[in-house]
Motif scaffolding. Structure first.
Motif, PDB file in Angstrom:
ATOM      1  N   GLN A 230      55.821  79.907 108.889  1.00 24.22           N
ATOM      2  CA  GLN A 230      54.372  79.726 108.698  1.00 24.22           C
ATOM      3  C   GLN A 230      53.981  78.255 108.800  1.00 24.22           C
ATOM      4  OE1 GLN A 230      53.336  81.522 104.944  1.00 24.22           O
ATOM      5  NE2 GLN A 230      53.187  83.554 105.861  1.00 24.22           N
ATOM      6  N   GLY A 231      54.890  77.420 108.326  1.00 27.34           N
ATOM      7  CA  GLY A 231      54.561  76.001 108.392  1.00 27.34           C
ATOM      8  C   GLY A 231      55.381  75.205 107.400  1.00 27.34           C
ATOM      9  N   ILE A 232      55.110  73.920 107.392  1.00 26.58           N
ATOM     10  CA  ILE A 232      55.822  73.020 106.488  1.00 26.58           C
ATOM     11  C   ILE A 232      54.809  72.305 105.617  1.00 26.58           C
ATOM     12  CG2 ILE A 232      57.192  70.897 106.369  1.00 26.58           C
ATOM     13  CD1 ILE A 232      58.664  71.742 108.835  1.00 26.58           C
ATOM     14  N   ILE A 233      55.086  72.287 104.320  1.00 28.92           N
ATOM     15  CA  ILE A 233      54.309  71.422 103.431  1.00 28.92           C
ATOM     16  C   ILE A 233      55.193  70.219 103.149  1.00 28.92           C
ATOM     17  CG2 ILE A 233      53.144  71.196 101.227  1.00 28.92           C
ATOM     18  CD1 ILE A 233      52.792  74.218 101.215  1.00 28.92           C
ATOM     19  N   GLY A 234      54.765  69.082 103.647  1.00 28.04           N
ATOM     20  CA  GLY A 234      55.592  67.897 103.470  1.00 28.04           C
ATOM     21  C   GLY A 234      55.233  66.847 104.486  1.00 28.04           C
ATOM     22  N   PRO A 235      55.914  65.729 104.462  1.00 27.98           N
ATOM     23  CA  PRO A 235      55.557  64.606 105.324  1.00 27.98           C
ATOM     24  C   PRO A 235      55.979  64.797 106.779  1.00 27.98           C
ATOM     25  CG  PRO A 235      57.444  64.037 103.973  1.00 27.98           C
ATOM     26  CD  PRO A 235      57.040  65.413 103.577  1.00 27.98           C
ATOM     27  N   CYS A 236      55.171  65.476 107.517  1.00 30.65           N
ATOM     28  CA  CYS A 236      55.467  65.699 108.927  1.00 30.65           C
ATOM     29  C   CYS A 236      54.186  66.160 109.625  1.00 30.65           C
ATOM     30  CB  CYS A 236      56.543  66.764 109.086  1.00 30.65           C
ATOM     31  SG  CYS A 236      56.018  68.362 108.479  1.00 30.65           S
TER      32      CYS A 236
ATOM     33  N   LYS B  39      56.965  66.515 114.098  1.00 29.13           N
ATOM     34  CA  LYS B  39      57.280  65.093 114.211  1.00 29.13           C
ATOM     35  C   LYS B  39      57.434  64.553 112.798  1.00 29.13           C
ATOM     36  CE  LYS B  39      57.537  61.249 116.583  1.00 29.13           C
ATOM     37  NZ  LYS B  39      58.453  61.041 117.693  1.00 29.13           N
ATOM     38  N   MET B  40      58.493  63.821 112.577  1.00 29.89           N
ATOM     39  CA  MET B  40      58.660  63.132 111.293  1.00 29.89           C
ATOM     40  C   MET B  40      58.859  61.661 111.625  1.00 29.89           C
ATOM     41  SD  MET B  40      61.129  65.753 109.230  1.00 29.89           S
ATOM     42  CE  MET B  40      60.812  65.084 107.611  1.00 29.89           C
ATOM     43  N   CYS B  41      57.709  60.942 111.719  1.00 32.56           N
ATOM     44  CA  CYS B  41      57.787  59.551 112.166  1.00 32.56           C
ATOM     45  C   CYS B  41      58.627  58.715 111.212  1.00 32.56           C
ATOM     46  CB  CYS B  41      56.394  58.957 112.249  1.00 32.56           C
ATOM     47  SG  CYS B  41      55.366  59.829 113.398  1.00 32.56           S
ATOM     48  N   GLY B  42      58.490  58.988 109.935  1.00 28.66           N
ATOM     49  CA  GLY B  42      59.282  58.249 108.970  1.00 28.66           C
ATOM     50  C   GLY B  42      59.985  59.235 108.061  1.00 28.66           C
ATOM     51  N   LEU B  43      61.248  59.040 107.852  1.00 32.36           N
ATOM     52  CA  LEU B  43      61.941  59.891 106.897  1.00 32.36           C
ATOM     53  C   LEU B  43      63.074  59.076 106.307  1.00 32.36           C
ATOM     54  CD1 LEU B  43      63.968  62.606 108.875  1.00 32.36           C
ATOM     55  CD2 LEU B  43      63.000  60.594 109.910  1.00 32.36           C
ATOM     56  N   ASP B  44      63.456  59.435 105.100  1.00 32.92           N
ATOM     57  CA  ASP B  44      64.566  58.735 104.493  1.00 32.92           C
ATOM     58  C   ASP B  44      65.486  59.751 103.835  1.00 32.92           C
ATOM     59  OD1 ASP B  44      63.614  59.211 101.774  1.00 32.92           O
ATOM     60  OD2 ASP B  44      62.008  57.802 102.299  1.00 32.92           O
ATOM     61  N   ARG B  45      66.468  59.245 103.150  1.00 32.63           N
ATOM     62  CA  ARG B  45      67.490  60.146 102.632  1.00 32.63           C
ATOM     63  C   ARG B  45      66.948  61.128 101.623  1.00 32.63           C
ATOM     64  NH1 ARG B  45      71.486  55.945 100.061  1.00 32.63           N
ATOM     65  NH2 ARG B  45      72.280  57.691  98.866  1.00 32.63           N
ATOM     66  N   LYS B  46      65.778  60.868 101.089  1.00 31.29           N
ATOM     67  CA  LYS B  46      65.239  61.765 100.066  1.00 31.29           C
ATOM     68  C   LYS B  46      64.118  62.657 100.590  1.00 31.29           C
ATOM     69  CE  LYS B  46      64.291  59.927  96.231  1.00 31.29           C
ATOM     70  NZ  LYS B  46      63.569  58.982  95.383  1.00 31.29           N
ATOM     71  N   THR B  47      63.594  62.330 101.725  1.00 30.71           N
ATOM     72  CA  THR B  47      62.464  63.104 102.242  1.00 30.71           C
ATOM     73  C   THR B  47      62.811  64.594 102.276  1.00 30.71           C
ATOM     74  OG1 THR B  47      61.931  61.243 103.651  1.00 30.71           O
ATOM     75  CG2 THR B  47      60.871  63.346 104.175  1.00 30.71           C
ATOM     76  N   SER B  48      62.015  65.376 101.597  1.00 30.22           N
ATOM     77  CA  SER B  48      62.285  66.810 101.527  1.00 30.22           C
ATOM     78  C   SER B  48      61.053  67.566 101.969  1.00 30.22           C
ATOM     79  CB  SER B  48      62.620  67.215 100.093  1.00 30.22           C
ATOM     80  OG  SER B  48      63.694  66.440  99.620  1.00 30.22           O
TER      81      SER B  48
ATOM     82  N   TYR C 198      48.146  60.544  95.386  1.00 31.47           N
ATOM     83  CA  TYR C 198      49.459  59.905  95.239  1.00 31.47           C
ATOM     84  C   TYR C 198      50.478  60.890  94.669  1.00 31.47           C
ATOM     85  CZ  TYR C 198      52.908  56.660  93.200  1.00 31.47           C
ATOM     86  OH  TYR C 198      54.050  56.012  92.836  1.00 31.47           O
ATOM     87  N   PHE C 199      50.083  61.562  93.574  1.00 33.70           N
ATOM     88  CA  PHE C 199      51.013  62.502  92.943  1.00 33.70           C
ATOM     89  C   PHE C 199      51.428  63.591  93.930  1.00 33.70           C
ATOM     90  CE2 PHE C 199      48.580  61.378  88.861  1.00 33.70           C
ATOM     91  CZ  PHE C 199      49.471  60.356  88.570  1.00 33.70           C
ATOM     92  N   ARG C 200      50.461  64.084  94.654  1.00 36.54           N
ATOM     93  CA  ARG C 200      50.776  65.179  95.565  1.00 36.54           C
ATOM     94  C   ARG C 200      51.660  64.716  96.716  1.00 36.54           C
ATOM     95  NH1 ARG C 200      44.909  68.119  95.456  1.00 36.54           N
ATOM     96  NH2 ARG C 200      45.305  69.297  93.555  1.00 36.54           N
ATOM     97  N   MET C 201      51.396  63.507  97.189  1.00 31.53           N
ATOM     98  CA  MET C 201      52.245  63.008  98.275  1.00 31.53           C
ATOM     99  C   MET C 201      53.682  62.892  97.798  1.00 31.53           C
ATOM    100  SD  MET C 201      50.327  60.219 100.622  1.00 31.53           S
ATOM    101  CE  MET C 201      49.144  59.529  99.506  1.00 31.53           C
ATOM    102  N   MET C 202      53.857  62.451  96.564  1.00 33.12           N
ATOM    103  CA  MET C 202      55.225  62.333  96.029  1.00 33.12           C
ATOM    104  C   MET C 202      55.842  63.705  95.870  1.00 33.12           C
ATOM    105  SD  MET C 202      55.624  59.202  96.047  1.00 33.12           S
ATOM    106  CE  MET C 202      57.308  59.439  95.531  1.00 33.12           C
ATOM    107  N   LEU C 203      55.067  64.627  95.323  1.00 34.40           N
ATOM    108  CA  LEU C 203      55.576  65.990  95.152  1.00 34.40           C
ATOM    109  C   LEU C 203      56.032  66.556  96.488  1.00 34.40           C
ATOM    110  CD1 LEU C 203      55.805  68.605  93.365  1.00 34.40           C
ATOM    111  CD2 LEU C 203      53.513  69.183  94.219  1.00 34.40           C
ATOM    112  N   ASN C 204      55.255  66.269  97.531  1.00 39.58           N
ATOM    113  CA  ASN C 204      55.522  66.865  98.828  1.00 39.58           C
ATOM    114  C   ASN C 204      56.687  66.221  99.565  1.00 39.58           C
ATOM    115  OD1 ASN C 204      53.502  68.621  98.422  1.00 39.58           O
ATOM    116  ND2 ASN C 204      52.043  67.677  99.851  1.00 39.58           N
ATOM    117  N   ARG C 205      57.226  65.128  99.034  1.00 42.99           N
ATOM    118  CA  ARG C 205      58.363  64.541  99.736  1.00 42.99           C
ATOM    119  C   ARG C 205      59.628  64.514  98.891  1.00 42.99           C
ATOM    120  NH1 ARG C 205      59.472  59.207  99.882  1.00 42.99           N
ATOM    121  NH2 ARG C 205      59.359  59.170 102.140  1.00 42.99           N
ATOM    122  N   GLU C 206      59.533  64.949  97.642  1.00 46.65           N
ATOM    123  CA  GLU C 206      60.715  64.875  96.777  1.00 46.65           C
ATOM    124  C   GLU C 206      61.488  66.192  96.780  1.00 46.65           C
ATOM    125  OE1 GLU C 206      62.303  62.548  95.389  1.00 46.65           O
ATOM    126  OE2 GLU C 206      60.855  60.966  95.892  1.00 46.65           O
ATOM    127  N   ASP C 207      62.752  66.116  96.358  1.00 45.66           N
ATOM    128  CA  ASP C 207      63.571  67.328  96.325  1.00 45.66           C
ATOM    129  C   ASP C 207      63.251  68.149  95.081  1.00 45.66           C
ATOM    130  OD1 ASP C 207      64.772  66.018  94.268  1.00 45.66           O
ATOM    131  OD2 ASP C 207      66.602  65.526  95.358  1.00 45.66           O
TER     132      ASP C 207
END
Lengths: 826, 763
Positions: free
Chosen positions: B416-422, B446-455, B604-613
């Motif tokens: 259906q889709g992805i909720i997260g930084p992409c 596309k995930m222009c930026g990602l790091d070891r924690k990006t979930s 801010y809170f939601r962006m963090m929620l959407n990228r954390e494990d």
């Protein structure tokens, strides 16, 4: 790169006259009933040239005119002391080109303001009949003779200068106090004012105020008043100088940028001293580069405005700083700019946008914007096209619209200039170019803002930096004022018809001059709206409100009161030839962009013919029908007219930019320089050593015909702008060696750097050139003209008495004029 | 629980349903959607990096993996997704049961491929600093020193650019040695990429190509013209330092009743275009340091007049924030541009008031940018977070660039889709479901930026219909998922990480216990939190409380153990027992109760929620509370007001904030300075213990959390009290025990919540 060692600084010009009407000795016929000249010089005489045209076709027999007898200017060497009023009468001023020392005894110094007619016709009809113009040439900051008294400064304190309450004219020697001084009658509008209590003074037995001689405003033709608050819309502005330098590829490669930087660097030491002198600098190619010179930064900060369609200033402060705070930074920057852009490959030049952006940086204060431009502006707002080439290709379709190329291409720059003027920004443009730059369009900006165009074509990195430096230095160090408003008032019966010059006009009565300087002249024309009383005087008052370079707000008031007359012959007798001719030059310059050239030439010729015909018809005796009779005061009018027709501005051949430049110069030129601009001065250089040291520095000018140029001679012909050094083809190599340091000029460049060598001739040549430069307030651009070369041909084309492909010889022209008059008479 | 963590350690995946409801209807009945939270770059030393390219199925392009059936004799492998038979190529010819390539090892469900021949040369990362100058001198001072430190830590080979802005935007030409030089753009006006190309002299001396996309050295821009603005950090250290040193407050005057004119939007647009011109398609990040709201030009969020307050949640709800939608639209365009170029926007927003994070969220989140929100550039949250980005240590972020995420699954599963930084690449395939959640309608992102924690949270759709054929395929009761992440590693090379997993599915009513056994309640809570946040933003008039309550009730009635209409008989399996509490706390969390926060904070809170494990998300939803006392060692305690006692120290970790709370007695002792006295070493140790724990949390968390040290009854104590279950309130019947505390709230306590839940679940 610096100015050559022999570059003179020029100060006020000397007052060596060289154009004084001469009385003809041969064939003249005394005019009955003619009064002696008011100032008592010259014989009351009318020159006439014996000439009997054969009835019919035999036109081309001008040989009966003796070429040696026709009127030519003669040099006058003695200095005249001139009192502006004598015995309660206006004195007739000496010729503008003569050397004179003025004593202001009620009328202004004629340098500041002079009229085409020294007696004012009472009615418009007389004026029309005379066919002469009625106009003032006002040069409010004209340089005085060193021996003249300075203009006096009057401070009325809080109350401000006394003014007529109806027409707002300023108090002057011609306001008449009555009723024990309780009232005064305005000499301009005739209104009877109450004298302010603080200004009351009893009248003496002669009807003058007892204090009249102690108060400059009551006894001097020109005074300055300290402006009070009511003349200030804001604090007087500081003296702001903003330098804007083209650094596009072409400018860099031709050395123009380096020359500009070096000129600025040397000239800034001549800026007025004090904390109110501020400077700023920017460079531009296809973007505009500003520099923040703030002291606490070790290095200037370079800020680039890349958007040249919608420009802005990158900072509001720190771009323009007091010179004392940034002199070192500025000097360093100027030194490094040529290197910084050494490899610049940007060919585009955003002249208009750069001006606009600089303007925005200066907007809060106003000031002088000095632009150094090297190529045709090709990018951003106000960019221009190579109209000249387009014009050339269209020439086959007919010459009809050729003059359109002498008009600004569109309104963009005009609109911009009006905004500049509104915020007291004056633009001077230095064009150091190798190609067409569309001066017709560019010149709109300086001419609307009180500046001027300087033109260096083709720019030579070898010879021109010295002129550039001297021009810039004179530009910033000459007497000048900022944020000025000028109005000329005149007696009832007359009204101002128009103003001509470099200014901006928003309301009909006043002209706005963001800057005004000693070189600028404004022409004011008048027309009758009523009759003037005979035996009364007609007054003119020019008031110039301005801010000095040191930040003082002043009003310079210049008064001239002239007698009125109903006698036509008086008009001719008291006509001022040079002023009238300046009028003709300016009118011609005005007409060039809007009228085909041949028509302009016809207009100029007709002006001359109509004046002479009017004189012939109304003032000369009927018996002399076979003779061309010239009024004494105007006897040189035909010669000057001929010269004008053959001048760069009106001759058919020539580059578009040259003509535009001529037009732009003429619009603000002074009487003193207008004559040489069209009627240059030629002197021989090769025999300077044969003159004794007692003679005046500059030898007597030679008649402008080729009979006077020997193949073995070297001649200098100068018009106040350029100096043409003509070298015949049989000049002694030793002479060449002495003057030029080489024994042969084959292959020498046309642009000449005159150096001083260790010999008498070279020294004298340099002395002469420097003296001329001083006289003209202009560092002549010297060009070498060699016999048998196109440059030599060009030189010959400046010998106006010669018959040329494009025009008649002097004798032929006189014949032509005479014939025209005769045909009108019958 | 532990088995889920093991799976996560291996593959970086957690799924609420580890046994999958096998039909569309079953999945719908399960309330919590079939989904996965995947950390693509989760570090794991065991994961092999293979020095060659992957082998792909010629039908569905999936990659050879341990779940493939291999015929060693025929040298054929069968794709588990599309059942296509593929021949091994020549260089796999020596394959045999005893000679397997690494990607077929059963334990290597996650492998990385790094083939230098295919991926091209190593490209240095690009950092483009975009710095606000409309700040008070003090803040500028803080920012200067933080930037100077950061510059020092930059990897030498990385390219750096520098832009400052205020009323105008200044692009500093770092490669110009003679003077400090910058291009100045008007803040009012958006600058297009074409204008950048033209106005910043990228064509100087050359004619502009008439057609085609013009950008980067590939398209004919000279390396020198690019090197004017982007230079290796080692080459421009001096210039950069002097620019930072001379940073000054924006010189344009601001009157007292006005906000500074700050053109954040234009600055970011210039930055995006500059990167687009210079380094399109290669890893680059815009690091924006912003000290206040944008008031000038596109993307401004509030007018200059101070009399107009910055929009609140209420304004957004009422639609009375006139600039909001325009600004969001502007940043959507920026995000499109950045995604197209493969570049990242990082946001460091440090101000007491809002700066417009809510508007910029779209650009940050879609590009996978980092966001740090703090009160001041002097605050440790900002300073340490910034350092962390560049510092190389065990906890470094491993910033990677320019990722493309692709997915393959068994044919009965759709995405259906992805909720997260992409960002969705809009690559529609049979895999993409018609129902869209988050970034959907695609099978590639596309995930222009990602790091070891990006979930990222993937939401699936089970397509299989109920019916006889659902039961007719007993041979294949496994669903397969393959996640492919193609990215620019922080060391510069391009890599491909492939994770292939398999999950069993059950269908029909018989599978309930299997489902319960496979239920990961933490993952479920994390997914529900992302879903509810997403729906709150995406759906108008969405009632999150009602939605969560209904979901919880349905879940409990389906999986709970009870007798109908007998609330007291209700019980939940341990697999589900924590879930109601998670939901209780989620209802009370900053994600749902937005009105306690500004729109910026919520974003801010939601962006963090959407990228954390999952683990971190659970901490955000339900903070952890540890008690320290003389009576016992550190022990987790219930997140309840009753945990407070006079002789206890509490350590609350709510992810964004860490609170050390001293009971009143401890606080008095501490104030008296007993810890420094001889003979009170034990007390000193007791004080020290939570501090150390907090430090260890802070060390590995990014952004660095805010540390609050407070005492009971102190004003800062609110940071703790707000998070506690209000089991004792001011109007409770049972008063607080001595040394305890009460909470002044009318919120229901967990007990009341549970009572209602039980009553409704059994109906």
């Amino acid at each position: 790169m610096g100015a050559p060692a022999n570059a003179p600084s020029f100060g006020p010009p000397g007052w060596q006259g060289q154009a004084r009407p001469r009385v003809m000795s041969a064939g003249m016929q005394p005019m009955p009933g003619m009064l002696p000249n008011a100032h008592g010089q010259g014989m009351p005489s009318t020159p006439a040239i014996p000439y009997s045209p054969h009835a019919g076709a035999q036109v081309s027999t001008p040989s009966k005119i003796d070429p040696n007898q026709i009127p030519r200017p003669i040099a006058e060497t003695s200095v005249i002391i001139f009192e502006t009023r004598q015995g309660g009468q206006a004195a007739v001023p000496p010729a503008a080109s003569s050397e004179f020392i003025v004593k202001d005894t009620g009328n202004c110094n004629p340098r500041l303001m002079r009229c085409t007619l020294n007696q004012i016709p009472c009615t418009g009809d007389i004026l029309t009949t005379s066919a002469m113009p009625l106009a003032l040439m006002v040069q409010p900051f004209a340089l005085p003779h060193p021996s003249e008294e300075p203009i006096q400064l009057v401070d009325f304190g809080e109350m401000g200068p006394v003014r007529c309450s109806r027409c707002k004219a300023y108090i002057n020697p011609f306001m008449r106090f009555i009723d024990q001084g309780k009232h005064f009658i305005c000499n301009l509008c005739g209104f009877s004012n109450d004298t302010p209590r603080e200004y009351l003074c009893n009248l003496g037995p002669d009807g003058r105020r007892r204090d009249a001689d102690e108060r400059p405003e009551l006894c001097r033709g020109t005074v300055e008043f300290i402006a009070t608050k009511e003349f200030l819309v804001r604090d007087p502005m500081p003296a702001v100088y903003f330098f804007l330098i083209d650094v596009s590829m072409n400018a860099i490669q031709t050395g123009a940028t380096a020359a500009a930087c070096s000129a600025i660097s040397q000239a800034i030491s001549d800026l007025p001293e004090g904390p109110r002198t501020m400077v700023g600098i920017a460079t531009f190619d296809s973007a505009i580069h500003f520099y923040s010179l703030k002291r606490d930064q070790q290095q200037p900060l370079m800020l680039i405005v890349p958007d040249i369609q919608d420009v802005y200033t990158p900072l509001q402060t720190d771009l323009i700083l007091p010179i004392s705070e940034c002199r070192e930074n500025l000097e360093q920057l100027l030194e490094s700019i040529p290197n910084m852009f050494e490899t610049n490959r940007v060919g585009d030049s955003a002249f208009g946008a750069a001006m606009k952006a600089s303007f925005l940086a200066m907007k809060s204060t106003g000031g002088k914007l000095l632009v150094f431009q090297s190529v045709l502006p090709s990018a951003g707002i106000g960019s221009l096209s190579t109209r000249e080439a387009e014009g050339r290709s269209n020439i086959s379709t007919g010459d009809k619209e050729a003059h359109k190329l002498l008009q600004p291409v569109d309104k963009t720059l005009k609109t911009m200039a009006l905004e500049f003027a509104e915020y007291q920004v004056c633009v001077d443009v230095f064009l150091t170019t190798q190609s067409y730059v569309d001066i017709s369009s560019i010149s709109v900006v300086p001419s609307t803002t009180g500046g001027r165009v300087y033109y260096y074509y083709p720019f030579s990195a070898l010879s021109d930096p010295a002129k550039l430096f001297n021009d810039l230095r004179w530009n910033i160090s000459r007497p000048q004022g900022f944020e000025s408003v000028m109005r000329v008032r005149c007696s009832q019966g007359l009204q101002v018809q128009d103003y001509t010059g470099n200014f901006c006009r928003r309301v009909p009565t006043d002209i706005d001059l963001p800057a005004i300087d000693s070189d600028k002249t404004i022409m004011v024309t008048f027309k009758h709206d009523d009759k003037l009383q005979e035996n009364s005087e007609c007054a003119f008052q020019c008031a110039l409100l301005y801010t000095t370079v040191y930040g003082q707000r002043r009003i310079r008031v210049i008064n001239l009161s002239l007698p009125c007359t109903n006698v036509l012959s008086n008009l001719f007798r008291y006509a001022d030839l040079e002023t009238q001719f300046t009028y003709v030059v300016k009118q011609a310059a005005n007409a060039i962009p809007s009228t085909p050239l041949s028509q302009v030439r016809d207009q100029v010729t007709n002006t001359c013919i109509n004046i002479l015909q009017s004189y012939r018809k109304h003032c000369a005796s009927v018996s002399s029908s076979g003779q061309l009779i010239l009024p004494e005061a105007l006897k040189l009018l035909p010669l000057y007219t001929l010269a004008l027709i053959k001048s760069v501005g009106l001759r058919t051949e020539g580059r578009l930019d040259d003509r535009s430049y001529w037009v732009s110069i003429a619009s603000s030129i002074s009487v003193l320089l207008a004559i040489p601009l069209v009627f240059p001065r030629m002197i021989a250089l090769h025999d300077l050593t044969s003159r004794s040291d007692d003679d005046s520095l500059i030898p007597t000018p030679l008649t402008l015909n080729s009979e006077n140029t020997l193949d073995s001679g070297i001649y200098l012909l100068e018009n106040g702008e350029d100096g043409f050094v003509y070298v015949g083809n049989a000049v002694n190599p030793a002479t060449l060696e002495q003057i030029f340091g080489v024994s042969s000029l084959a292959g020498a460049p046309n642009l000449l750097v005159l150096e001083q060598y260790d010999n008498e001739l070279s020294r004298k040549v340099n002395d002469v050139v420097n003296e001329i430069r001083r006289q003209r307030c202009s560092y002549l651009r010297l060009r070498l003209c060699k016999h048998g070369d196109p440059s030599g041909d060009f030189f010959r084309s400046l010998l106006v008495e010669d018959k040329a492909p494009g025009g008649l010889s002097y004798v032929e022209f006189l014949v032509h004029v005479h014939r025209q008059i005769q045909s009108k008479m019958t | 629980m532990a088995e889920f963590l093991e799976l996560e350690a291996q593959d970086g995946i957690r799924m609420p349903w580890n046994v999958i409801p096998g039909t569309k209807q079953d999945a719908a009945n399960c309330v919590v959607p079939v989904s996965a939270i995947y950390t693509p770059l989760k570090p794991n030393p065991v994961i092999p990096v293979l020095p060659y390219g992957p082998l792909r199925c010629r039908m569905c392009r999936s990659i050879l993996n341990p779940f493939c059936v291999v015929d060693y004799v025929a040298k054929i492998w069968v794709c588990p997704f599309c059942f296509q038979r593929n021949h091994f190529p020549q260089h796999y010819s020596s394959i045999s049961e005893s000679n397997l390539p690494a990607e077929l090892f059963p334990q290597y469900t996650t492998v990385e491929f790094m083939s230098t021949t295919e991926t091209g040369p190593v490209v240095p990362p690009v950092f483009l600093f975009v710095v606000d100058t409309c700040m008070i001198e003090e803040e500028i001072g803080y920012l200067k020193s933080a930037l100077a430190q950061a510059i020092e830590l930059l990897p030498d080979q990385s390219l750096v650019g520098f832009i400052t802005f205020g009323t105008y935007v200044q692009v500093h030409e770092l490669g110009f040695g003679l003077l400090p030089k910058s291009y100045v753009f008007k803040g009012m006006k958006e600058v297009t990429k074409d204008q950048i190309l033209e106005q910043m002299c990228f064509f100087a001396g050359k004619t502009k190509p008439t057609t085609g996309v013009i950008a980067g050295s590939r398209d004919g821009l000279s390396a020198e013209s690019i090197a004017r603005f982007l230079l290796p950090a080692s080459d421009c250290e001096f210039v950069l330092n002097s620019i930072i040193e001379e940073l000054q407050k924006d010189p344009w005057p601001v009157s007292a009743d006005q906000r500074a004119s700050r053109c954040t939007g234009t600055a970011l647009s210039v930055a995006a275009s500059l990167l687009g011109v210079c380094v399109p398609g290669s890893g680059a990040r815009i690091m924006a340091f912003i000290g206040g709201p944008s008031t000038e030009g596109p993307g401004s969020i509030v007018s200059k007049a101070l009399s107009e307050p910055i929009r609140s949640h209420k304004d957004l709800d009422k639609g009375s924030a006139p600039l909001y939608n325009k600004a969001v639209k502007f940043y959507e365009e920026i995000s499109k541009q950045l995604v197209h170029q493969g570049h990242v926007l990082d946001l460091f927003a440090c101000a007491l008031d809002q700066v417009g994070v809510a508007e910029m969220k779209v650009a940050v989140e879609r590009t996978g940018g980092i966001v740090v929100l703090a009160e001041s550039f002097g605050h440790s949250v900002f300073k340490e977070s910034l350092q962390r980005i560049f510092q190389s240590s065990d906890n470094d972020l491993g910033l990677s660039f320019n990722g493309i995420f692709e997915i393959n699954c068994s044919k009965d599963v759709k995405i259906q889709g992805i909720i997260g930084p992409c960002t969705s690449l809009e690559k529609k395939s049979p895999l993409s479901s018609d129902t869209v959640v988050g970034q959907g309608s695609t099978s590639a992102w596309k995930m222009c930026g990602l790091d070891r924690k990006t979930s990222i949270c993937l939401v699936f759709d089970i397509a299989k219909k109920d019916g006889p054929d659902a039961i007719n395929q007993p041979t294949s009761n496994q669903f397969y998922f393959q996640f492919l992440t193609y990215y620019q590693h922080h060391e510069g090379q391009m890599r491909l990480r492939a994770t292939t997993i398999s999950r069993r599915w059950v269908a029909g009513s018989g599978g309930v216990q299997d489902l319960i056994d496979g239920f990961d309640q933490e993952a479920a809570a994390a997914v529900m939190a992302r879903l509810v946040s997403f729906k709150m933003e995406a759906e108008a008039d969405f009632d999150p409380i009602r939605w969560l309550d209904r979901a919880l009730i349905s879940l409990c009635s389906k999986f709970g153990d009870y007798q109908k209409e007998t609330p007291s008989s209700f019980s939940l399996s341990p697999r589900l027992s924590l879930f109601p509490q998670f939901m209780f706390n989620l209802r009370r969390s900053q994600f749902v109760q937005v009105f306690n926060n500004s729109p910026d904070e919520t974003a801010y809170f939601r962006m963090m929620l959407n990228r954390e494990d999952v683990t971190n998300a659970v901490v955000m939803i339900q903070p952890s509370l540890i008690s320290y006392s003389f009576q016992s060692g550190p022990e987790p305690v219930l997140l309840d007001v009753t945990a407070i006692a006079a002789d206890r120290i509490l350590l609350l970790d709510s992810y964004f904030t860490i609170v050390i709370f001293h009971g009143i007695t401890i606080a008095q002792w501490r104030k008296a300075g007993y810890q420094d006295h001889e003979g009170h070493e034990a007390f000193a140790q007791l004080l020290q213990a939570p501090q150390e724990e907090a430090d260890s949390i802070i060390k590995e968390r990014f952004p660095v959390p805010r540390l609050v040290v407070c005492d009971q009854y102190g004003s800062q104590a609110r940071f703790l009290l707000a998070k506690l279950n209000p089991s004792v309130t001011y109007n409770s019947d049972n008063p607080a025990p001595p040394g305890g505390d009460v909470i002044f709230t009318d919120d229901v306590s967990f007990q009341v919540f549970m009572d209602h839940l039980q009553r409704l679940a059994v109906q």
